[in-house]
Scaffold this active site. Structure first.
Site, short mmCIF file in Angstrom:
data_model
loop_
_atom_site.label_atom_id
_atom_site.label_comp_id
_atom_site.label_asym_id
_atom_site.label_seq_id
_atom_site.Cartn_x
_atom_site.Cartn_y
_atom_site.Cartn_z
N ARG A 45 0.82 -1.21 0.00
CA ARG A 45 0.00 0.00 0.00
C ARG A 45 0.85 1.25 0.00
O ARG A 45 0.31 2.35 -0.04
CB ARG A 45 -0.82 0.00 1.28
CG ARG A 45 -2.30 -0.22 1.01
CD ARG A 45 -2.89 -0.30 2.35
NE ARG A 45 -4.25 -0.01 2.45
CZ ARG A 45 -5.21 -0.94 2.50
NH1 ARG A 45 -4.92 -2.20 2.30
NH2 ARG A 45 -6.43 -0.59 2.71
N ARG B 8 -10.20 7.25 4.54
CA ARG B 8 -9.47 6.14 3.89
C ARG B 8 -9.22 6.45 2.42
O ARG B 8 -8.17 6.12 1.88
CB ARG B 8 -10.26 4.83 4.03
CG ARG B 8 -10.20 4.26 5.44
CD ARG B 8 -11.30 3.26 5.71
NE ARG B 8 -11.24 2.11 4.85
CZ ARG B 8 -12.29 1.30 4.62
NH1 ARG B 8 -13.46 1.53 5.19
NH2 ARG B 8 -12.16 0.27 3.83
P1 AP5 Z 1 -8.49 -3.37 4.13
O1 AP5 Z 1 -9.27 -4.38 4.84
O2 AP5 Z 1 -7.43 -3.80 3.17
O3 AP5 Z 1 -9.52 -2.39 3.45
P2 AP5 Z 1 -9.49 -1.56 2.08
O4 AP5 Z 1 -8.36 -1.62 1.17
O5 AP5 Z 1 -9.85 -0.23 2.59
O6 AP5 Z 1 -10.46 -2.31 1.22
P3 AP5 Z 1 -11.84 -2.85 1.59
O7 AP5 Z 1 -11.75 -4.20 2.23
O8 AP5 Z 1 -12.61 -1.82 2.37
O9 AP5 Z 1 -12.52 -2.90 0.16
P4 AP5 Z 1 -12.36 -3.97 -1.01
O10 AP5 Z 1 -11.72 -3.31 -2.18
O11 AP5 Z 1 -11.76 -5.26 -0.53
O12 AP5 Z 1 -13.90 -4.16 -1.36
P5 AP5 Z 1 -14.89 -5.37 -1.00
O13 AP5 Z 1 -14.68 -6.51 -1.92
O14 AP5 Z 1 -14.90 -5.65 0.47
O15 AP5 Z 1 -7.76 -2.37 5.15
C1 AP5 Z 1 -8.40 -1.86 6.31
C2 AP5 Z 1 -7.40 -1.12 7.16
O16 AP5 Z 1 -6.34 -2.02 7.59
C3 AP5 Z 1 -6.66 0.04 6.47
O17 AP5 Z 1 -7.39 1.24 6.52
C4 AP5 Z 1 -5.36 0.09 7.28
O18 AP5 Z 1 -5.54 0.75 8.51
C5 AP5 Z 1 -5.06 -1.39 7.56
N1 AP5 Z 1 -4.22 -2.01 6.53
C6 AP5 Z 1 -4.56 -3.08 5.73
N2 AP5 Z 1 -3.54 -3.37 4.90
C7 AP5 Z 1 -2.56 -2.47 5.15
C8 AP5 Z 1 -1.26 -2.25 4.59
N3 AP5 Z 1 -0.79 -3.01 3.60
N4 AP5 Z 1 -0.51 -1.23 5.10
C9 AP5 Z 1 -0.95 -0.46 6.11
N5 AP5 Z 1 -2.19 -0.61 6.68
C10 AP5 Z 1 -2.97 -1.62 6.20
O19 AP5 Z 1 -16.30 -4.69 -1.42
C11 AP5 Z 1 -16.84 -3.60 -0.69
C12 AP5 Z 1 -18.39 -3.70 -0.68
O20 AP5 Z 1 -18.85 -3.56 -2.03
C13 AP5 Z 1 -18.93 -5.07 -0.19
O21 AP5 Z 1 -20.14 -4.86 0.51
C14 AP5 Z 1 -19.21 -5.85 -1.49
O22 AP5 Z 1 -20.26 -6.79 -1.31
C15 AP5 Z 1 -19.60 -4.71 -2.44
N6 AP5 Z 1 -19.18 -4.97 -3.83
C16 AP5 Z 1 -18.03 -5.53 -4.27
N7 AP5 Z 1 -18.01 -5.58 -5.62
C17 AP5 Z 1 -19.20 -5.03 -6.03
C18 AP5 Z 1 -19.77 -4.78 -7.32
N8 AP5 Z 1 -19.14 -5.12 -8.47
N9 AP5 Z 1 -20.98 -4.18 -7.35
C19 AP5 Z 1 -21.63 -3.82 -6.23
N10 AP5 Z 1 -21.14 -4.05 -4.98
C20 AP5 Z 1 -19.93 -4.64 -4.89
#
Ligand code: AP5
Length: 222
Positions: A89, A168
């Site tokens: 990241r 975020r």
């Molecule tokens: P992390 O858990 O990695 O969260 P993120 O990157 O913010 O990503 P998300 O999990 O929120 O989203 P996603 O892209 O995976 O989407 P999802 O498939 O869930 O990180 C959280 C925290 O941890 C960070 O803020 C940080 O503090 C820490 N952290 C983690 N890694 C780190 C690193 N490397 N370095 C430093 N800190 C770190 O989908 C989202 C929603 O949308 C779901 O409800 C899903 O059902 C829906 N959805 C998905 N696709 C579709 C679609 N095509 N159409 C409609 N809805 C959809």
């Protein structure tokens, strides 16, 4: 063997698509967010340290996540490849990963507009037992508040409240977006339109990956 990175802003669908790719290619999904959330839930020293950063929507320090990934990739299930979800990241994390001598095959960037990201994240619900993902508009469970897969309780992630989501997204723009150039320069970045249904996005990813894999094996045999 396939080593993949899924890039893209919070809510782009990295976790959702990683779950499908894991089944398709029989390789594990390595999600730093999931590992950190589990540590927070268990109250381990790592979880206590990570909690304050995650709750504010900012990144956990590089050295902490680099250590987690280094340990995770040593496990035998990663021998045939893996899907990195949420790591690297920062450029520091990307450089540390390169020093682990785990050559990457592809970096997929899921591209989604900001308002759609906010809608996806603020409406996301997660099973507290098995981690399955739901959404209050796009992917409703059969029984309200109950997981279809295991019957567990659905809840909202602490960092999915709108104010933290906006934070975020700012952190993503400031610290992570520049990684696209990092992988584009290495010739392994593939941009995929992340809007549309989950299955539509998955089909686009497979198309891109199959084309990229065919070119990769063509280069190996020539
Ligand atoms: P992390 O858990 O990695 O969260 P993120 O990157 O913010 O990503 P998300 O999990 O929120 O989203 P996603 O892209 O995976 O989407 P999802 O498939 O869930 O990180 C959280 C925290 O941890 C960070 O803020 C940080 O503090 C820490 N952290 C983690 N890694 C780190 C690193 N490397 N370095 C430093 N800190 C770190 O989908 C989202 C929603 O949308 C779901 O409800 C899903 O059902 C829906 N959805 C998905 N696709 C579709 C679609 N095509 N159409 C409609 N809805 C959809």
């Amino acid at each position: 063997m396939m080593r993949l990175i899924l890039l893209g802003p919070p809510g782009a669908g990295k976790g959702t698509q990683a779950g499908l790719l894991k089944k398709r290619y029989s390789i594990p999904q390595v999600s730093t967010g999931d590992i950190l959330r589990q540590a927070v839930a268990e109250g381990t020293p790592l979880g206590i340290q990570a909690r304050s950063y995650m709750g504010k929507g900012v990144l956990v320090p590089d050295e902490v996540v680099i250590r987690i990934v280094r340990e995770r990739l040593k496990k035998p299930d990663c021998e045939k490849g893996y899907i990195l979800d949420g790591f690297p990241r920062t450029v520091v994390q990307a450089q540390a990963f390169e020093a682990m001598d785990e050559p990457l095959d592809h970096a997929l960037s899921l591209e989604v507009q900001e308002e759609e990201l906010v809608r996806r994240l603020t409406g996301r619900r997660i099973c507290e037992t098995c981690g399955a993902l739901f959404h209050i508009d796009f992917r409703l469970p059969r029984d309200s508040g109950i997981c279809d897969q295991c019957g567990g309780r659905l809840s909202q992630r602490d960092d999915d409240r709108e104010e933290t989501v906006r934070r975020r997204l700012e952190v993503y723009r400031a610290e992570t977006a520049s990684l696209m150039d990092h992988y584009a320069r290495r010739g392994i970045l593939w941009r995929v339109e992340g809007q549309g249904t989950v299955q539509e996005v998955f089909r686009r990813i497979l198309e891109v990956l199959e084309g990229a894999e065919a070119r990769r094996s063509g280069r190996r045999s020539s």
